[in-house]
Design a protein around this motif. Structure first.
Motif, PDB file in Angstrom:
ATOM      1  N   VAL A 139      -7.000 -57.138 -35.534  1.00 14.99           N
ATOM      2  CA  VAL A 139      -6.635 -56.708 -34.182  1.00 14.99           C
ATOM      3  C   VAL A 139      -5.229 -56.123 -34.191  1.00 14.99           C
ATOM      4  N   VAL A 179      -3.892 -51.726 -35.016  1.00 18.67           N
ATOM      5  CA  VAL A 179      -2.941 -50.994 -34.173  1.00 18.67           C
ATOM      6  C   VAL A 179      -1.769 -50.492 -35.005  1.00 18.67           C
ATOM      7  N   TRP A 200       2.252 -51.034 -31.393  1.00 18.33           N
ATOM      8  CA  TRP A 200       2.231 -50.315 -30.116  1.00 18.33           C
ATOM      9  C   TRP A 200       3.621 -49.764 -29.788  1.00 18.33           C
ATOM     10  N   LEU A 221      -2.738 -48.069 -23.144  1.00 15.90           N
ATOM     11  CA  LEU A 221      -3.531 -49.251 -23.491  1.00 15.90           C
ATOM     12  C   LEU A 221      -4.924 -48.853 -23.968  1.00 15.90           C
ATOM     13  N   THR A 222      -5.461 -47.784 -23.394  1.00 15.20           N
ATOM     14  CA  THR A 222      -6.781 -47.312 -23.827  1.00 15.20           C
ATOM     15  C   THR A 222      -6.749 -46.883 -25.294  1.00 15.20           C
ATOM     16  N   VAL A 273      -4.704 -48.029 -27.548  1.00 12.76           N
ATOM     17  CA  VAL A 273      -4.545 -49.247 -28.350  1.00 12.76           C
ATOM     18  C   VAL A 273      -5.893 -49.926 -28.536  1.00 12.76           C
ATOM     19  N   ILE A 274      -6.659 -50.038 -27.462  1.00 14.25           N
ATOM     20  CA  ILE A 274      -7.986 -50.649 -27.555  1.00 14.25           C
ATOM     21  C   ILE A 274      -8.870 -49.850 -28.502  1.00 14.25           C
ATOM     22  N   ILE A 310      -8.034 -50.765 -32.034  1.00  9.51           N
ATOM     23  CA  ILE A 310      -8.589 -52.082 -32.389  1.00  9.51           C
ATOM     24  C   ILE A 310     -10.080 -51.969 -32.673  1.00  9.51           C
ATOM     25  N   GLU A 311     -10.796 -51.256 -31.796  1.00  7.54           N
ATOM     26  CA  GLU A 311     -12.236 -51.086 -31.987  1.00  7.54           C
ATOM     27  C   GLU A 311     -12.534 -50.381 -33.310  1.00  7.54           C
TER      28      GLU A 311
END
Length: 516
Positions: free
Chosen positions: A107, A111, A332, A344-345, A347-348, A351-352
């Motif tokens: 996770v 990033v 980040w 934030l999108t 960053v997600i 992670i995905e």
């Protein structure tokens, strides 16, 4: 695998090449563990039929008292065994801690990598460090990484490969260096870590069988551990530079779309430098938060009963969360400063992307978790360990030869039982009292156990992260397999055992203090 054409290969290099070829002929790791599961099932039934069992003394983990127990081989084909095979499928996987650690670490690492922080940090390290020092720095950091439990496997090993690639060196040599440092020296450190508390507690319980007033402290091996860290840093780095990298030869990275090879060693751009400054600000902010959570006497991450921070405390038990947050926050922050990962999108999404790449590894861990659970259920590893330790105990030899034999037995058993705590719970009540009666300090017995338990971690397929390292290697060499990793790690394992054991023998012979 690319090889150098300038000089003929040595006999050792030809032998390792043969090991690699034979090892890579074996099936996919998933198939290997399915075969091993079948073997364990059949063997458990046969050994159980013949009544294989062993009686021994062990330390009760709850009461810390010595108790006599009999361990029998349990069949996986009787009524109870079949019930276990059926009912434990999901619990086996859910209790396999390597999966949770891996996902949590990725996770943050995802990033940090996607933002460009990892590459920038490695390039900065290359700029500020002499070329010769890179190997030694990575080896030292890899050994110290064990303070964060298994996080070193997930963070340091791939970083070592990236660091080598950044300076035009073979990334497989970097992976091998990182794996040898993290796994091969796992039981020693310059810092006191949670594992030390458990090992010392079991040592004291065993020592009380001979002398109820004899106890050792958390720092009982600290001098030997510090010396071992420095000693193994040099050994691991030397083997990497003189044996592993020459055998691998020159690495030819893939070319970019325009046909050029990316230059990883160029200086940092202004945006990258600004990103690193932002990452530093983020790290400082995170450190301040954790200072508030750990330093005051009432801090929530201290042990609620004893108030201790280093040892058995929420802070140390959840250290993987700190590792994840460090990479997440700094990654980040770097992305905001460098303009590579702002929202934030995004960053997600990073992670995905990192977790999607773990699909094959997660499936492998699912199969591996079943094998480990079945093997543990049958008690075959425990019976073998006790049989070997009993034979060594019965041998009429002196203290130092017995210590050296103990190291060898622990090394052999580590191929089958990789857990340092589980093995010490079995070995401590046997060897600590035996050697104390021969005038050997319990600190020396524990130090011997550290030597025997560590290096084999880098070569046993039962190490939960061995398959993960194979996956790391395939990122740089699609043909890499089990044989590739075994051939890379054999020189480390052999020389670490020989030279580290020699250091231990000299320490014991000269009567040097093991710790505080």
């Amino acid at each position: 695998m690319p090889t150098a054409n300038a000089a003929p290969k040595t006999a050792m290099q030809r032998f390792l090449d043969a090991v690699e070829r034979v090892g890579n002929m074996v099936p996919h790791p998933v198939v290997i563990f399915l075969i091993l599961i079948a073997i364990v099932i059949v063997l458990s039934a046969l050994l159980s039929t013949f009544g294989a069992a062993v009686t021994f003394e062990r330390i009760n983990a709850d009461t810390h008292e010595i108790e006599t127990a009999t361990t029998e081989i349990r069949s996986l084909l009787d009524i109870e065994g079949i019930r276990f095979l059926y009912a434990s499928l999901i619990p086996n996987f859910m209790s396999f801690t390597a999966v949770g650690l891996m996902i949590a670490a990725m996770v943050g690492a995802g990033v940090a990598e996607e933002s460009g922080l990892v590459t920038a940090l490695i390039r900065k390290l290359v700029v500020v460090s002499p070329a010769w020092a890179l190997t030694y720095i990575l080896a030292f950091v890899g050994i110290i990484a064990s303070v964060a439990a298994d996080a070193g496997y997930l963070v340091l090993i791939p970083l070592a490969g990236i660091a080598y690639l950044a300076v035009g060196r073979h990334p497989l040599a970097g992976l091998a260096l990182g794996f040898a440092a993290v796994a091969g020296a796992f039981t020693v450190n310059m810092l006191i870590k949670p594992l030390d508390a458990v090992l010392v507690e079991f040592t004291n319980d065993a020592a009380h069988l001979v002398d109820p007033n004899r106890s050792i402290g958390l720092a009982s091996n600290v001098w030997f551990s510090i010396a071992s860290v420095l000693f193994l840093t040099v050994i691991i780095a030397f083997i990497s530079d003189r044996m592993i990298e020459p055998r691998l030869g020159v690495y030819k990275p893939e070319k970019s779309v325009d046909g050029t090879v990316p230059d990883q060693s160029a200086g940092l751009s202004e945006r990258e430098s600004r990103g690193l400054r932002y990452a530093l600000y983020g790290l400082i902010g995170l450190i301040l938060v954790f200072c508030f959570l750990t330093l005051p006497s009432w801090a929530p991450l201290r042990n609620p009963e004893t108030g201790e921070l280093i040892g058995n405390s929420p802070f140390m038990n959840g250290l993987i969360a700190l590792i994840m947050l460090i990479f997440l926050v700094t990654g980040w922050s770097y992305g905001i400063g460098a303009g590579t990962l702002r929202t934030l999108t995004e960053v997600i999404g990073a992670i995905e992307k990192s977790i999607k790449n773990l699909g094959g590894t997660i499936f492998l861990f699912f199969v591996l978790s079943q094998f480990v659970a079945y093997f543990t259920y049958t008690n075959m590893g425990t019976v073998m360990a006790l049989s070997l330790s009993g034979a060594l105990q019965a041998a009429n030899i002196g203290a130092l030869p017995l210590l050296l034999g103990f190291i060898l037995v622990v090394a052999i058993i580590d191929l089958l039982l990789t857990g340092a705590i589980a093995k010490w719970a079995i070995f401590a009540p046997v060897f600590v009292p035996l050697l104390m009666k021969l005038g050997v300090e319990p600190e020396a017995v524990l130090a011997a156990y550290r030597v025997g338990d560590s290096p084999m971690n880098a070569i046993t397929p039962l190490n939960a992260y061995f398959a993960l390292v194979v996956g790391f290697a395939q990122k740089y060499d699609k043909s890499a397999g089990v044989g590739t990793i075994v051939s890379l790690m054999l020189p480390y394992v052999l020389w670490m055992y020989v030279l580290w054991t020699a250091l231990f023998a000299g320490w014991q012979a000269f009567g040097l203090p093991w710790g505080l």
